[in-house]
Design a protein around this motif. Structure first.
Motif, mmCIF file in Angstrom:
data_model
loop_
_atom_site.group_PDB
_atom_site.id
_atom_site.type_symbol
_atom_site.label_atom_id
_atom_site.label_comp_id
_atom_site.label_asym_id
_atom_site.label_seq_id
_atom_site.Cartn_x
_atom_site.Cartn_y
_atom_site.Cartn_z
ATOM 1 N N LEU A 1 70.115 103.502 -14.938
ATOM 2 C CA LEU A 1 69.896 102.709 -13.733
ATOM 3 C C LEU A 1 69.328 101.332 -14.057
ATOM 4 O O LEU A 1 69.669 100.344 -13.419
ATOM 5 N N THR B 1 74.734 108.018 -12.709
ATOM 6 C CA THR B 1 73.311 108.158 -12.425
ATOM 7 C C THR B 1 73.154 108.627 -10.989
ATOM 8 O O THR B 1 74.114 108.644 -10.215
ATOM 9 N N THR C 1 63.046 105.349 -10.919
ATOM 10 C CA THR C 1 64.410 105.432 -10.429
ATOM 11 C C THR C 1 64.988 106.741 -10.888
ATOM 12 O O THR C 1 64.959 107.065 -12.072
#
Length: 251
Positions: A208, A220, A250
């Motif tokens: 990411l 992802t 993330t």
């Protein structure tokens, strides 16, 4: 012929690796013992979930090179996460109970139904592993943790397969040597699964971070934890510096 200095260095390296392995085995044995004791302390039904959460939290800390008084740390996390852990793990635990009931009532004769129940149980266990490890690693709210773990399970089929294979190998070893269950099996399973999940999450985060903003990558999850604000009130980011903060995670 190797020089004496090189030979001494190799010997010291070998001793260091042996000591590290022995220390890891002792740590997993301690985790195993603490999980069993604290599960019983919570009456089994309510003690298992916080025990698993505490074990994964301690395993994550050790894998990150942290040193703590492990018994006190485990007990503290067991107490502070008692309610949260039970609520977080309740959905998957309920599914496992229903699958077990279906197996007893419908699937004992064998055949496709038994296989389907076994596959569903394996997927549920792997999902629970992702839920517990994701909760320990990221600052996300309870409902978001459940959702993101499901997304991770679907988008990364290799990860659950590797987790399932690891748990299956440990299960086979425990079946062949039942004495491992009260000594090592649970601790080894939690430690290895935590290590695997941390590597999965790190690879996803790198993916990411490498992609341009606003261009989701199908490889992802494409979900930023900053959209989920912060973790449950019992463990805010300011009190958990070792956990990945919501503002930068993330997954």
């Amino acid at each position: 012929m190797a020089s004496p200095t090189r030979a001494n260095a190799d010997r010291a390296f070998g001793v260091g690796r042996a000591w590290e392995f022995a220390d890891t085995v002792l740590f997993t044995a301690l985790l195993n013992l603490l999980v069993l004791v604290m599960t019983l302390a919570g009456g089994v039904l309510f003690g298992l979930a916080p025990a698993l959460t505490a074990a994964v939290t301690c395993a994550r800390a050790r894998l990150r090179g942290e040193l703590h008084p492990w018994v006190r740390t485990f007990v503290r996390h067991w107490r502070t996460q008692f309610g949260h852990a039970n609520l977080l793990q309740a959905p998957a635990n309920l599914v496992l109970v229903l699958l077990a009931v279906n197996h007893v009532i419908l699937g004992r004769s064998g055949g496709p139904l038994t296989i389907a129940i076994a596959v569903a149980a394996a997927l549920t266990v792997v999902y629970q592993v992702l839920v517990v490890t994701m909760d320990a690693h990221y600052e996300v709210r309870r409902r978001d943790c459940l959702r993101l773990a499901g997304q991770f399970l679907v988008r990364f089929p290799g990860a659950p397969l590797l987790l399932a294979a690891t748990l299956a190998l440990i299960g086979v070893g425990t079946y062949l040597v039942p004495g491992l269950l009260p000594v090592l099996s649970v601790g080894v399973a939690l430690y290895l699964c935590t290590a695997l999940c941390l590597s999965f999450y790190a690879a996803n985060d790198r993916g990411l971070a490498a992609q341009p903003a606003g261009t989701p990558d199908p490889g992802t999850t494409g979900i930023s934890a900053r959209d989920t604000h912060q973790h449950h009130p019992a463990a805010p980011a300011a009190q958990n510096p070792a956990r990945t903060p919501a503002a930068t995670t993330t997954i």
